[in-house]
Design a protein around this motif. Structure first.
Motif, PDB file in Angstrom:
ATOM      1  N   PRO A  33       0.833  -1.194   0.000  1.00 48.75           N
ATOM      2  CA  PRO A  33       0.000   0.000   0.000  1.00 48.75           C
ATOM      3  C   PRO A  33       0.868   1.244   0.000  1.00 48.75           C
ATOM      4  CG  PRO A  33       0.151  -0.916   2.226  1.00 48.75           C
ATOM      5  CD  PRO A  33       0.968  -1.798   1.334  1.00 48.75           C
ATOM      6  N   GLY A  34       0.254   2.401  -0.255  1.00 51.03           N
ATOM      7  CA  GLY A  34       1.007   3.647  -0.270  1.00 51.03           C
ATOM      8  C   GLY A  34       0.254   4.712  -1.050  1.00 51.03           C
ATOM      9  N   HIS A  91       4.502  -6.404  -1.346  1.00 56.33           N
ATOM     10  CA  HIS A  91       3.699  -5.600  -0.412  1.00 56.33           C
ATOM     11  C   HIS A  91       4.668  -4.843   0.498  1.00 56.33           C
ATOM     12  CE1 HIS A  91       1.039  -4.762   2.971  1.00 56.33           C
ATOM     13  NE2 HIS A  91      -0.001  -5.145   2.254  1.00 56.33           N
ATOM     14  N   HIS A  92       4.433  -3.536   0.645  1.00 56.36           N
ATOM     15  CA  HIS A  92       5.370  -2.687   1.390  1.00 56.36           C
ATOM     16  C   HIS A  92       5.630  -3.190   2.826  1.00 56.36           C
ATOM     17  CE1 HIS A  92       7.420   1.077   2.375  1.00 56.36           C
ATOM     18  NE2 HIS A  92       6.675   1.164   3.458  1.00 56.36           N
ATOM     19  N   ILE A  93       4.585  -3.602   3.503  1.00 57.81           N
ATOM     20  CA  ILE A  93       4.736  -4.042   4.901  1.00 57.81           C
ATOM     21  C   ILE A  93       5.517  -5.360   4.989  1.00 57.81           C
ATOM     22  CG2 ILE A  93       3.445  -4.803   6.971  1.00 57.81           C
ATOM     23  CD1 ILE A  93       3.334  -1.782   6.335  1.00 57.81           C
ATOM     24  N   THR A 122       5.643 -16.136   3.135  1.00 51.26           N
ATOM     25  CA  THR A 122       4.605 -15.513   2.303  1.00 51.26           C
ATOM     26  C   THR A 122       3.199 -15.609   2.911  1.00 51.26           C
ATOM     27  OG1 THR A 122       4.541 -17.581   1.067  1.00 51.26           O
ATOM     28  CG2 THR A 122       5.831 -15.788   0.102  1.00 51.26           C
ATOM     29  N   ASP A 123       3.117 -15.971   4.202  1.00 50.95           N
ATOM     30  CA  ASP A 123       1.786 -16.032   4.843  1.00 50.95           C
ATOM     31  C   ASP A 123       1.766 -15.172   6.096  1.00 50.95           C
ATOM     32  OD1 ASP A 123       0.118 -17.994   3.278  1.00 50.95           O
ATOM     33  OD2 ASP A 123       1.968 -19.143   3.568  1.00 50.95           O
ATOM     34  N   PHE A 124       0.777 -14.287   6.156  1.00 45.80           N
ATOM     35  CA  PHE A 124       0.725 -13.265   7.199  1.00 45.80           C
ATOM     36  C   PHE A 124      -0.684 -13.193   7.792  1.00 45.80           C
ATOM     37  CE2 PHE A 124       3.840 -12.381   4.028  1.00 45.80           C
ATOM     38  CZ  PHE A 124       4.947 -11.888   4.699  1.00 45.80           C
ATOM     39  N   GLU A 125      -0.736 -13.151   9.128  1.00 45.23           N
ATOM     40  CA  GLU A 125      -2.040 -13.064   9.784  1.00 45.23           C
ATOM     41  C   GLU A 125      -2.028 -11.831  10.690  1.00 45.23           C
ATOM     42  OE1 GLU A 125      -4.463 -15.594  13.178  1.00 45.23           O
ATOM     43  OE2 GLU A 125      -2.742 -16.528  12.208  1.00 45.23           O
ATOM     44  N   SER A 178      -4.551   0.886  -0.709  1.00 44.50           N
ATOM     45  CA  SER A 178      -4.864   0.306   0.598  1.00 44.50           C
ATOM     46  C   SER A 178      -4.927  -1.206   0.439  1.00 44.50           C
ATOM     47  CB  SER A 178      -6.208   0.882   1.056  1.00 44.50           C
ATOM     48  OG  SER A 178      -6.612   0.232   2.214  1.00 44.50           O
ATOM     49  N   LEU A 179      -4.130  -1.926   1.198  1.00 44.14           N
ATOM     50  CA  LEU A 179      -4.015  -3.369   0.963  1.00 44.14           C
ATOM     51  C   LEU A 179      -3.610  -4.097   2.247  1.00 44.14           C
ATOM     52  CD1 LEU A 179      -3.888  -5.626  -1.217  1.00 44.14           C
ATOM     53  CD2 LEU A 179      -1.519  -4.981  -1.614  1.00 44.14           C
ATOM     54  N   PRO A 180      -4.574  -4.745   2.920  1.00 41.21           N
ATOM     55  CA  PRO A 180      -4.226  -5.485   4.144  1.00 41.21           C
ATOM     56  C   PRO A 180      -3.185  -6.570   3.838  1.00 41.21           C
ATOM     57  CG  PRO A 180      -6.610  -5.384   3.847  1.00 41.21           C
ATOM     58  CD  PRO A 180      -5.988  -4.865   2.578  1.00 41.21           C
ATOM     59  N   VAL A 181      -2.232  -6.728   4.754  1.00 42.68           N
ATOM     60  CA  VAL A 181      -1.125  -7.665   4.523  1.00 42.68           C
ATOM     61  C   VAL A 181      -1.612  -9.111   4.407  1.00 42.68           C
ATOM     62  CG1 VAL A 181      -0.538  -8.079   6.959  1.00 42.68           C
ATOM     63  CG2 VAL A 181       1.282  -7.976   5.267  1.00 42.68           C
TER      64      VAL A 181
END
Ligand code: KG4
Ligand code: ZN
Length: 340
Positions: free
Chosen positions: A82-83, A110-112, A149-152, A329-332
């Motif tokens: 996101p950004g 993904h930035h985060i 590559t997996d994020f919660e 806007s992009l949730p991780v």
């Protein structure tokens, strides 16, 4: 595998050459902070224009410093969200052009996820799973990293990000944007017990709220001004930093325990804060948690972190479709179609 990585999500035009996710051959960052400082914050239109002006030279410098050529690159990686949408589009289109011209894959990052991956560069032994505290100008998240590559998302701010709160408090104390680092420098000179700031009460576990703290600083300064009283700004800086870092560190450690993680990884611009680093070091030692922090040079936005994450995305088989667009806007935790 050599990756040329590009990052333009906010106010830094950055390009790096990273090998196999962990070895950085160059990491060039052209900051626009001084210009945005004139306006008290990032002006998106100015950010986009500066990226356009800088990106070619920044990438050329990254290759030159690495002693490599475009033809040596095995892939091009880029932050796609996101950004700031206009800022992201500059890096994304430049990267697309390069990948097309080279006939090499384009890896979307993904930035985060990139911020978290900054730690893979600094700590060769670090591997998922772990808990991550991401604290930057736009984000305050607790994220369980179950694989590369997996994020919660375990928790996040319900209003301001930690960096935003630092910047807004610093502004009240008379510091230019971005003010987090000024509070950090001033805090050791003040009394951290001089002011008691409120502890936010939240219904959801492991979430954050910083807007009340920011308002408390504003009220303190305004009341003193109205009464003609002078304030010891070093005491406000110390007390404010104490409260924010206490909230961040205790919540992060509690999240580790609740989710069975024995490793905590911090990242993002605010992870450079000396108060936060000290607090977490002693708390993690006490709680027997392994703590990983990026070096100060990799806390803020940079492209080396994007190149690090890109390697693991590519290993998973993730490359960008030709019609990839930037996403503001992009949730991780959200999987994009090309990640399925
Ligand atoms: O990660 P970053 O460079 O950009 C974003 O992705 O947002 O984070 C920038 C944020 C700013 O709010 C800045 O004030 C804050 O990180 N920051 C700090 C410190 N250094 C940078 N906050 C507190 N203490 C610091 N030493
Ligand atoms: Zn960032």
């Amino acid at each position: 595998m050599y990756i040329l990585a590009i990052e333009t999500s906010c106010d830094e035009t950055a390009c790096a050459v990273v090998q196999n996710g962990r070895t950085v051959h160059s990491n060039v960052v052209a900051s626009q902070i001084e210009e945005h400082g004139l306006y008290g914050g990032v002006v998106p239109e100015i950010a986009s224009r500066r990226h356009v002006e800088q990106i070619h030279a920044v990438c050329a410098q990254a290759l030159a410093e690495a002693g490599l050529t475009l033809e040596d690159m095995d892939a091009v990686a880029v932050t796609f969200g996101p950004g700031l949408i206009g800022a992201l589009l500059v890096g994304l289109n430049f990267a697309k052009g390069l990948a097309l011209r080279l006939g090499k894959p384009l890896i979307p990052v993904h930035h985060i996820k990139g911020h978290i991956a900054a730690n893979y560069i600094a700590h060769p032994a670090l591997t998922p799973p772990f808990m991550s505290l991401v604290v930057s100008g736009g984000h305050s998240h607790l994220i369980k990293v179950t694989s590369y590559t997996d994020f919660e998302i375990i928790g996040q701010t319900v209003d301001d990000a930690a960096g935003e709160a630092f910047d807004k408090a610093a502004r009240q104390l008379g510091f230019p944007y971005p003010g987090g680092v000024h509070i950090d420098k001033l805090a050791p000179k003040g009394d951290k017990g001089a002011y008691t700031f409120p502890t936010p009460k939240l219904d959801k576990p492991f979430h954050f709220s910083f807007s009340g703290l920011k308002t408390a600083v504003l009220n303190l300064v305004n009341n003193a001004k109205q009464k003609g009283e002078s304030l010891a700004i070093e005491d406000i800086a110390a007390s404010f930093q104490e409260k924010v870092t206490q909230i961040l560190s205790t919540t992060a450690v509690a999240a580790c325990k609740a989710h069975g993680c024995d490793t905590l990884v911090i990242c993002g611009g605010v992870s450079a804060n000396s108060g936060l680093r000290e607090k977490l070091t002693s708390l993690c030692e006490k709680e027997k948690l392994a703590l990983y922090m990026p070096p100060l040079s990799l806390c803020g936005d940079n492209a080396a972190m994007i190149g690090a994450q890109a390697y693991y995305e590519y290993e998973k088989g993730i490359t960008a479709p030709h019609d990839l667009n930037a996403v503001a806007s992009l949730p991780v935790s959200k999987k994009m179609p090309f990640e399925q």
